[in-house]
Design an enzyme around this catalytic site. Sequence first.
Site, PDB file in Angstrom:
ATOM      1  N   ARG A 288       0.665  -1.158   0.015  1.00 58.06           N
ATOM      2  CA  ARG A 288       0.238   0.080   0.113  1.00 58.06           C
ATOM      3  C   ARG A 288       1.010   1.762  -0.136  1.00 58.06           C
ATOM      4  O   ARG A 288       1.501   2.032   1.299  1.00 58.06           O
ATOM      5  CB  ARG A 288      -1.024  -0.156   1.334  1.00 58.06           C
ATOM      6  CG  ARG A 288      -2.108  -0.887   1.379  1.00 58.06           C
ATOM      7  CD  ARG A 288      -2.599  -1.123   2.567  1.00 58.06           C
ATOM      8  NE  ARG A 288      -1.990  -1.812   3.930  1.00 58.06           N
ATOM      9  CZ  ARG A 288      -2.672  -2.405   4.614  1.00 58.06           C
ATOM     10  NH1 ARG A 288      -3.816  -2.001   5.122  1.00 58.06           N
ATOM     11  NH2 ARG A 288      -1.818  -3.034   5.495  1.00 58.06           N
TER      12      ARG A 288
ATOM     13  N   ASP B  41       4.185  -7.892  -3.506  1.00 58.14           N
ATOM     14  CA  ASP B  41       3.893  -8.811  -2.181  1.00 58.14           C
ATOM     15  C   ASP B  41       4.735 -10.531  -2.180  1.00 58.14           C
ATOM     16  O   ASP B  41       5.547  -9.965  -3.569  1.00 58.14           O
ATOM     17  CB  ASP B  41       2.667  -9.282  -3.667  1.00 58.14           C
ATOM     18  CG  ASP B  41       2.135 -10.547  -2.822  1.00 58.14           C
ATOM     19  OD1 ASP B  41       2.542 -10.741  -2.148  1.00 58.14           O
ATOM     20  OD2 ASP B  41       0.747 -10.819  -2.917  1.00 58.14           O
ATOM     21  N   VAL B  42       5.426  -9.933  -0.792  1.00 58.78           N
ATOM     22  CA  VAL B  42       6.065 -11.283  -0.185  1.00 58.78           C
ATOM     23  C   VAL B  42       5.892 -12.263  -1.059  1.00 58.78           C
ATOM     24  O   VAL B  42       7.500 -13.129  -1.248  1.00 58.78           O
ATOM     25  CB  VAL B  42       6.171 -11.098   1.271  1.00 58.78           C
ATOM     26  CG1 VAL B  42       7.378 -10.054   1.662  1.00 58.78           C
ATOM     27  CG2 VAL B  42       5.075 -11.999   1.628  1.00 58.78           C
TER      28      VAL B  42
ATOM     29  N   TYR C 284      -2.533 -21.793  10.617  1.00 57.82           N
ATOM     30  CA  TYR C 284      -1.702 -20.855  10.773  1.00 57.82           C
ATOM     31  C   TYR C 284      -0.982 -21.217  11.775  1.00 57.82           C
ATOM     32  O   TYR C 284       0.551 -20.566  11.462  1.00 57.82           O
ATOM     33  CB  TYR C 284      -2.691 -19.610  11.453  1.00 57.82           C
ATOM     34  CG  TYR C 284      -2.103 -18.383  11.668  1.00 57.82           C
ATOM     35  CD1 TYR C 284      -1.176 -17.367  11.085  1.00 57.82           C
ATOM     36  CD2 TYR C 284      -2.446 -18.754  13.344  1.00 57.82           C
ATOM     37  CE1 TYR C 284      -0.751 -16.508  11.647  1.00 57.82           C
ATOM     38  CE2 TYR C 284      -1.540 -17.110  13.859  1.00 57.82           C
ATOM     39  CZ  TYR C 284      -0.732 -16.232  12.997  1.00 57.82           C
ATOM     40  OH  TYR C 284       0.302 -15.158  13.339  1.00 57.82           O
TER      41      TYR C 284
ATOM     42  N   LYS D 271       3.158 -20.555  10.976  1.00 57.09           N
ATOM     43  CA  LYS D 271       4.447 -19.764  12.152  1.00 57.09           C
ATOM     44  C   LYS D 271       5.403 -20.741  12.726  1.00 57.09           C
ATOM     45  O   LYS D 271       6.055 -20.330  13.644  1.00 57.09           O
ATOM     46  CB  LYS D 271       3.334 -19.265  13.463  1.00 57.09           C
ATOM     47  CG  LYS D 271       2.879 -17.739  12.973  1.00 57.09           C
ATOM     48  CD  LYS D 271       3.188 -16.954  12.431  1.00 57.09           C
ATOM     49  CE  LYS D 271       2.763 -15.624  12.099  1.00 57.09           C
ATOM     50  NZ  LYS D 271       3.717 -14.644  11.836  1.00 57.09           N
TER      51      LYS D 271
ATOM     52  N   LEU E 192      -1.548 -11.737  21.797  1.00 56.87           N
ATOM     53  CA  LEU E 192      -2.038 -11.064  21.234  1.00 56.87           C
ATOM     54  C   LEU E 192      -2.298  -9.393  21.252  1.00 56.87           C
ATOM     55  O   LEU E 192      -1.695  -8.945  21.603  1.00 56.87           O
ATOM     56  CB  LEU E 192      -3.783 -10.940  21.933  1.00 56.87           C
ATOM     57  CG  LEU E 192      -5.140 -12.068  21.991  1.00 56.87           C
ATOM     58  CD1 LEU E 192      -5.276 -12.432  22.952  1.00 56.87           C
ATOM     59  CD2 LEU E 192      -5.311 -12.168  20.713  1.00 56.87           C
TER      60      LEU E 192
ATOM     61  N   PHE F  63      -4.665  -7.417  12.659  1.00 55.51           N
ATOM     62  CA  PHE F  63      -4.609  -8.839  11.810  1.00 55.51           C
ATOM     63  C   PHE F  63      -5.747  -9.679  12.278  1.00 55.51           C
ATOM     64  O   PHE F  63      -5.797 -10.351  11.789  1.00 55.51           O
ATOM     65  CB  PHE F  63      -3.160  -9.491  13.141  1.00 55.51           C
ATOM     66  CG  PHE F  63      -3.136 -11.055  13.487  1.00 55.51           C
ATOM     67  CD1 PHE F  63      -2.708 -11.031  12.732  1.00 55.51           C
ATOM     68  CD2 PHE F  63      -4.793 -11.219  14.230  1.00 55.51           C
ATOM     69  CE1 PHE F  63      -3.165 -13.167  13.104  1.00 55.51           C
ATOM     70  CE2 PHE F  63      -4.263 -13.304  14.439  1.00 55.51           C
ATOM     71  CZ  PHE F  63      -3.305 -13.841  13.661  1.00 55.51           C
TER      72      PHE F  63
END
Length: 252
Positions: free
Chosen positions: A36, A59-60, A152, A156, A184, A189
């Site tokens: 962005r 974009d990775v 997810y 990670k 958190l 996210f």
Amino acid sequence: MKNKIAFITGASSGIGRASALALAGAGYDIIACGRREERLLALKKDLPQNVGYTHLIFDVRNRDEVRTAFESLDEKWKQIDLLINNAGNAHGLSPIQEGDMDDWDAMIDINVKGLLYVSKQIMPGMIERKSGQIINIGSIAGKEVYPNGNVYCASKHAIDALTKGMRIDLNPYGVKVMGIHPGLVETEFSVVRFKGDEKRANSVYQGFHPLQAEDIADIIVFAATRPAHVVMADIVVLPIAQANSTILHKQL
């Protein structure tokens, strides 16, 4: 003496943006990366005037975009001292048998392959100079698995393993490697995970004081400013209300 250079992915918001501001405050020149551009241009206005700044749009998950963006840098910007692999995402929260394969692809492509693609461009320079530091932003989900977290959490866990592997493989070259694994943190996210459902996303952070992006940025600056012989290898950071990935004390 010239400023050190920090290369930060996902710098348009959240932890990435906070890290850019904090590192600039510590005297780093900043390469801010994201998708962005308007946000990256706005970030520049908030940085101190005495630091250098440039930004890259890519974009990775697209390795050709990553390579082209890195190659577009002037040589003076390629002497990167600190890489913050921050770009990441979560999509959906459902049992694995009900998972959306597009969500799976997005999480694996961005969280795992994106980290690899960016690191691949920057590690050779650090190896050649025999100096540098890589900080990978993981998650408590890389240390534990929680219900409906499946893919997810797997992505990670992969970051945790890659961080350890990088530390081993880059050890002969004096390159520091660190993993930060937050609980958190109140960022965009959850809005992404719940596909724009802001009401549901906001409910995640109600009833307790979550971590803020600036809390993680503080740790990054501390780690980056340790003496040359000191490596902060691995840290899990939680809000006081959170005991682990599933135990959270909310005062409703």
